[in-house]
Design a protein around this motif. Sequence first.
Motif, PDB file in Angstrom:
ATOM      1  N   MET A 132      27.010  84.940  34.885  1.00 47.15           N
ATOM      2  CA  MET A 132      27.192  83.530  34.585  1.00 47.15           C
ATOM      3  C   MET A 132      28.041  83.382  33.322  1.00 47.15           C
ATOM      4  SD  MET A 132      23.264  82.365  35.393  1.00 47.15           S
ATOM      5  CE  MET A 132      23.489  80.665  34.943  1.00 47.15           C
ATOM      6  N   TRP A 190      28.399  81.178  31.001  1.00 51.34           N
ATOM      7  CA  TRP A 190      27.845  80.710  29.731  1.00 51.34           C
ATOM      8  C   TRP A 190      27.126  81.810  28.956  1.00 51.34           C
ATOM      9  CZ3 TRP A 190      22.600  80.812  28.684  1.00 51.34           C
ATOM     10  CH2 TRP A 190      21.749  81.012  29.774  1.00 51.34           C
ATOM     11  N   GLU A 244      12.188  82.501  34.477  1.00 53.79           N
ATOM     12  CA  GLU A 244      12.800  81.737  33.392  1.00 53.79           C
ATOM     13  C   GLU A 244      13.526  82.653  32.420  1.00 53.79           C
ATOM     14  OE1 GLU A 244       9.498  78.259  32.826  1.00 53.79           O
ATOM     15  OE2 GLU A 244       8.862  80.350  32.722  1.00 53.79           O
ATOM     16  N   GLY A 271      12.544  71.623  30.439  1.00 47.99           N
ATOM     17  CA  GLY A 271      12.786  72.907  31.101  1.00 47.99           C
ATOM     18  C   GLY A 271      11.851  74.021  30.722  1.00 47.99           C
ATOM     19  N   ASP A 315      13.914  77.216  31.987  1.00 47.84           N
ATOM     20  CA  ASP A 315      14.616  77.509  33.226  1.00 47.84           C
ATOM     21  C   ASP A 315      16.116  77.673  32.955  1.00 47.84           C
ATOM     22  OD1 ASP A 315      15.818  74.889  33.217  1.00 47.84           O
ATOM     23  OD2 ASP A 315      14.046  74.074  34.196  1.00 47.84           O
ATOM     24  N   ALA A 316      16.823  78.274  33.897  1.00 53.34           N
ATOM     25  CA  ALA A 316      18.238  78.621  33.692  1.00 53.34           C
ATOM     26  C   ALA A 316      19.122  77.402  33.396  1.00 53.34           C
ATOM     27  CB  ALA A 316      18.763  79.400  34.891  1.00 53.34           C
ATOM     28  N   PRO A 317      18.985  76.271  34.129  1.00 54.52           N
ATOM     29  CA  PRO A 317      19.822  75.113  33.815  1.00 54.52           C
ATOM     30  C   PRO A 317      19.619  74.609  32.390  1.00 54.52           C
ATOM     31  CG  PRO A 317      18.845  74.857  35.983  1.00 54.52           C
ATOM     32  CD  PRO A 317      18.179  76.037  35.355  1.00 54.52           C
ATOM     33  N   CYS A 318      18.376  74.616  31.933  1.00 55.40           N
ATOM     34  CA  CYS A 318      18.090  74.187  30.573  1.00 55.40           C
ATOM     35  C   CYS A 318      18.683  75.166  29.562  1.00 55.40           C
ATOM     36  CB  CYS A 318      16.588  74.061  30.363  1.00 55.40           C
ATOM     37  SG  CYS A 318      16.125  73.492  28.719  1.00 55.40           S
ATOM     38  N   GLU A 352      21.289  77.081  29.947  1.00 59.19           N
ATOM     39  CA  GLU A 352      22.749  76.888  29.927  1.00 59.19           C
ATOM     40  C   GLU A 352      23.123  75.659  29.104  1.00 59.19           C
ATOM     41  OE1 GLU A 352      26.552  76.399  32.983  1.00 59.19           O
ATOM     42  OE2 GLU A 352      24.522  76.639  33.780  1.00 59.19           O
ATOM     43  N   LYS A 353      22.399  74.579  29.291  1.00 61.29           N
ATOM     44  CA  LYS A 353      22.687  73.340  28.566  1.00 61.29           C
ATOM     45  C   LYS A 353      22.499  73.536  27.061  1.00 61.29           C
ATOM     46  CE  LYS A 353      21.515  68.379  28.768  1.00 61.29           C
ATOM     47  NZ  LYS A 353      21.059  68.086  27.409  1.00 61.29           N
ATOM     48  N   THR A 360      25.416  75.912  25.709  1.00 61.12           N
ATOM     49  CA  THR A 360      26.775  75.360  25.727  1.00 61.12           C
ATOM     50  C   THR A 360      26.911  74.170  24.786  1.00 61.12           C
ATOM     51  OG1 THR A 360      26.172  74.049  27.682  1.00 61.12           O
ATOM     52  CG2 THR A 360      27.289  76.151  28.060  1.00 61.12           C
TER      53      THR A 360
END
Length: 322
Positions: A1, A3, A116, A145, A161-164, A166-167, A170
């Motif tokens: 990924m 990020w 996670e 998350g 969790d992965a989306p959190c 990444e956010k 970034t």
Amino acid sequence: MDWQKPFSPLKLASSDALPSLAVANLPSWSAITMVGDDKKSYLQGQVTCDVVTLDEQTSTFGAHCDAKGKVWSVFRLFHHNGGYAMFQPASIIEKELAELKKYAIFSKVEMAQTQEMALGVMGESATAFIDTLSSQGGDVRPIQGGTAVKIDAKRWLLLVDAPCAEKLVTESQAEKVSQELWTLYDIKAGLPLLNAEQQNEHIPQALNLQALGGISFSKGCYTGQETVARAKYRGINKRALFIVQGAAESEIDANAELERAVGDNWRSAGKLLASYRYTDGQALALVVLPNNLDLDTKLRLKDQPDHEWTFASLPYSLEDHD
């Protein structure tokens, strides 16, 4: 990924100041999560720490032992997503999870290794950064998350969790560093680490769990309790976790052997649990050693014998903390 690419080793000399705010992906760390109606009572009967009295805003160290009191896992326990999380090195989880599940068939409890991600937030500004994610107080805070857990004044763990993840990464202005900096913080704090090679070798007191509030001597029965209690009340524990320091001309191998001077000879003393080598060749490490060694005992790495090592001060007393 993509990020995850910016996380790079921090080029740090032993005299350099640490970043005021840094975030690290921690791929060598993970957690066992536990949910279900019997989660509290089941875990209470398995581990050294007092699960029953652990409130939702606090974390605690703990250990899971075999019947002889030898440690399968040292973890940080906290409330997480309606259950518990046991944060620990990923390398020990497979064996630990199998042991933890052995008696779960009769209990309403589900446990698994989390999918996670673990992020480490470090530096003088770490708590200020966490305050932007949560308006709650406390050392354990639900965030979007997942959960934020305070390690010390300059460090927080995020299990999200992965989306959190990444956010967070970034959008953050924090310096992106690799997990070696997290290891350095652990070593300087003298925190107990266990790796797969040294599972089932040490009793909890040899990893200083009693000094860090990771053993309750007043709770009910748990696996290995007899040995742990005997170590306290009969003084049978002969080992402790120490911070050692010295020079290393090359990278230090995992589980590198440390030797101690005995007269004109050198004898094996123990294997390193973790180490950090600065760019100027200075190094720090964690190792379990006999607890009766003189603090001026000469030490060295067996495979780098030209440099003498010494003890560094632990930032806490080795007395019981219950």
